[in-house]
Enzyme design. Structure first.
Site, PDB file in Angstrom:
ATOM      1  N   GLU A  37      84.764  68.442  55.576  1.00 40.25           N
ATOM      2  CA  GLU A  37      84.799  66.986  55.687  1.00 40.25           C
ATOM      3  C   GLU A  37      84.872  66.456  54.267  1.00 40.25           C
ATOM      4  O   GLU A  37      83.904  66.554  53.508  1.00 40.25           O
ATOM      5  CB  GLU A  37      83.559  66.462  56.406  1.00 40.25           C
ATOM      6  CG  GLU A  37      83.769  65.053  56.977  1.00 40.25           C
ATOM      7  CD  GLU A  37      83.142  63.953  56.152  1.00 40.25           C
ATOM      8  OE1 GLU A  37      83.655  63.689  55.043  1.00 40.25           O
ATOM      9  OE2 GLU A  37      82.159  63.370  56.610  1.00 40.25           O
ATOM     10  N   CYS A  83      81.613  58.052  53.032  1.00 39.56           N
ATOM     11  CA  CYS A  83      82.980  58.579  53.158  1.00 39.56           C
ATOM     12  C   CYS A  83      83.845  57.690  54.038  1.00 39.56           C
ATOM     13  O   CYS A  83      85.042  57.540  53.799  1.00 39.56           O
ATOM     14  CB  CYS A  83      82.944  59.997  53.729  1.00 39.56           C
ATOM     15  SG  CYS A  83      82.144  61.205  52.659  1.00 39.56           S
TER      16      CYS A  83
END
Length: 520
Positions: A245, A279
């Protein structure tokens, strides 16, 4: 204008100790013992030895211990929040989201894991395999390595360990050297409840992360694209699977007819939650021309009301790393040099620690670094667009593809736009809801990662499949397709195959003499 280095450092290291400092004021917080490659190997061996019994407990036996851990988290939430607020320079509400979602992840897999991990009987798709019993079994990767991120250290480190533990793996964590204390507290909690010794943590810099990859059977990594590539290359050399990720440059699209008040408030939260160190946070906002002025006015008014502070006394905290402040300052200066305007903020705060004012930029375009590279800080660039098509084109103009949000006049319009966005998740009239739903897969497109966390795949990726097959109908001691190969046996086998695989009249016609097939 030279971009600053992206190397983070709010820690000092000597031969044995990691010195951790408070980002809010630069004062010393705690020392953490550093690991070495040799100690990583020793921890890995201990975990492998304990994993066998952990797997033998079965999913329900493992669930018992993980639920005990859940209760420990609830009983110790206040202490965990205080640790995370101090070591991350954060308002108390930010780590509260982590502990809440960590418990949600446990609750989801407590219910889902028994079904997901149960043996699956397959129905034969063809008469060729009639009479075959096919069962798929799931077995864990024995040792999983998790290299976590510093922005949400509990959720993005221990949260990734939870499904691996349900699967039957042992887990070796490597916390960020910026935020090692909260993760270590959770591992101590696991030991405190008397759970089997299948969860441990190592501390150090990138060399310790590399040592961990050399010891494990699966690697879960959360972090930058550059580091993710290095992790993937090292894992490829060992032929072990990875789940990555990585970064994001997420957009918020606001179109005519949307609820401007809600969209503006959501954009402020999505842009400045956790001081922009998210993020999936909003790093680009595209607003249709006829509502642009109202939207910008509402956003600026809200941002000016944000309080910079930590613990109980702030909305927007300190930056976790002083190096991140340099990056943010460069992005803002580059934008201004290329024609952007600062409506509020735009400077470092004159106080000890790693502080930058919550900042709103307008008159931005895609020539600016702030619209292309991950800023990861309290900066919200807002760009005027003519219509939905331009908003979609600009949203997709990035190497990243983590998530996006859409505010539109109707759900149907928003859903149509969602289908065109090159991202792993789209939130309609909201922010980050997909991350709060443990049953929903969370993964990015393009350079934002490989694989996903949460949901079905978030558990099954930590397992290997084993198919067990058997004949349920008695056969002779020599199958027709076994040796020896003869013309007669080949004809019988071919006839059987043709009976099954040909369709309609063609199946019948195959048995007719060659000179009669066309007539038929």
């Amino acid at each position: 204008m030279t971009p600053p280095t992206k190397a983070f450092s709010i820690v000092d290291t000597d031969a044995e100790v990691l010195h951790v400092y408070r980002p809010a004021d630069g004062t010393h917080l705690r020392d953490v013992k550093l690991d070495t490659p040799a100690s990583v190997t020793a921890r890995a061996q201990q975990l492998r030895a304990a994993q066998r019994d952990w797997e033998r407990l079965g999913v329900r036996g493992r669930t018992h211990w993980i639920n005990q851990f859940r209760q420990w988290i609830l009983d110790n939430t206040d202490r965990l929040l205080q640790i995370c607020a101090e070591e991350g320079g954060r308002p108390i509400n930010e780590p509260m989201l982590e502990t809440t979602l960590l418990v949600e992840v446990i609750d989801y897999y407590s219910k889902a894991a028994p079904k997901l991990l149960a043996p699956k009987r397959l129905r034969p798709h063809s008469l060729l395999v009639t009479g075959k019993k096919l069962v798929v079994h799931r077995h864990p990767h024995p040792l999983v390595g998790v290299i976590g991120a510093w922005n949400f250290p509990l959720l993005l480190t221990v949260g990734d360990a939870v499904p691996a533990l349900f699967a039957g793996s042992a887990v070796l964590l490597k916390s960020s050297e910026l935020t090692p204390i909260g993760v270590r507290a959770l591992v101590e909690g696991w030991n405190e409840i008397g759970a089997p010794p299948v969860l441990d943590v190592v501390d150090g810099d990138g060399a310790i992360g590399a040592a961990l990859i050399d010891e494990v059977d699966f690697i879960q990594f959360t972090g930058s694209v550059a580091t993710g590539r290095r992790v993937a290359r090292q894992a490829a050399d060992r032929l072990i699977p990875v789940s990555l990720e990585l970064g994001g440059k997420d957009s918020c699209v606001v179109l005519s007819g949307a609820n401007v008040s809600r969209a503006a408030r959501c954009a402020v939260y999505g842009g400045f939650a956790n001081n922009g160190q998210v993020c999936m946070g909003f790093e680009r906002v595209y607003v249709q021309d006829d509502i642009y002025e109202e939207f910008v006015s509402r956003v600026v008014d809200s941002v000016r009301r944000l309080r910079s502070g930590v613990g109980q006394h702030g909305d927007v905290g300190a930056l976790t790393s002083p190096a991140q402040v340099d990056i943010i300052e460069f992005h803002v200066a580059d934008a201004v040099a290329k024609g952007a305007s600062i409506l509020t903020g735009g400077r470092r705060l004159d106080r000890a620690g790693n502080w930058f004012e919550p900042t709103v930029l307008v008159d931005v375009d895609h020539t600016m670094t702030v619209m292309q590279e991950e800023t990861f800080g309290p900066v919200l660039p807002i760009m005027r667009v003519a219509d939905a098509d331009e908003a979609v084109r600009l949203s997709n103009d990035t190497e990243f593809g983590l998530s996006a949000s859409i505010f539109a006049a109707t759900t149907e319009q928003a859903e149509g736009i969602a289908a065109r966005l090159e991202v792993g998740a789209v939130n309609i009239n909201d922010f980050l809801i997909n991350m709060t739903c443990a049953e929903a897969p969370q993964g990015g497109w393009k350079q934002s990662g490989i694989g996903s966390r949460a949901g079905t795949y978030g558990l099954l990726k930590f397992t290997r499949t084993k198919v067990v097959s058997e004949n349920r109908i008695g056969f002779s001691d020599n199958e027709i397709n076994w040796f020896p190969y003869t013309a007669a046996r080949r004809k019988i086998f071919r006839t059987a195959v043709q009976l099954v695989q040909r369709r309609g009249l063609d199946r019948i016609g195959w048995f007719l003499p060659t000179n009669k097939r066309k007539e038929h």
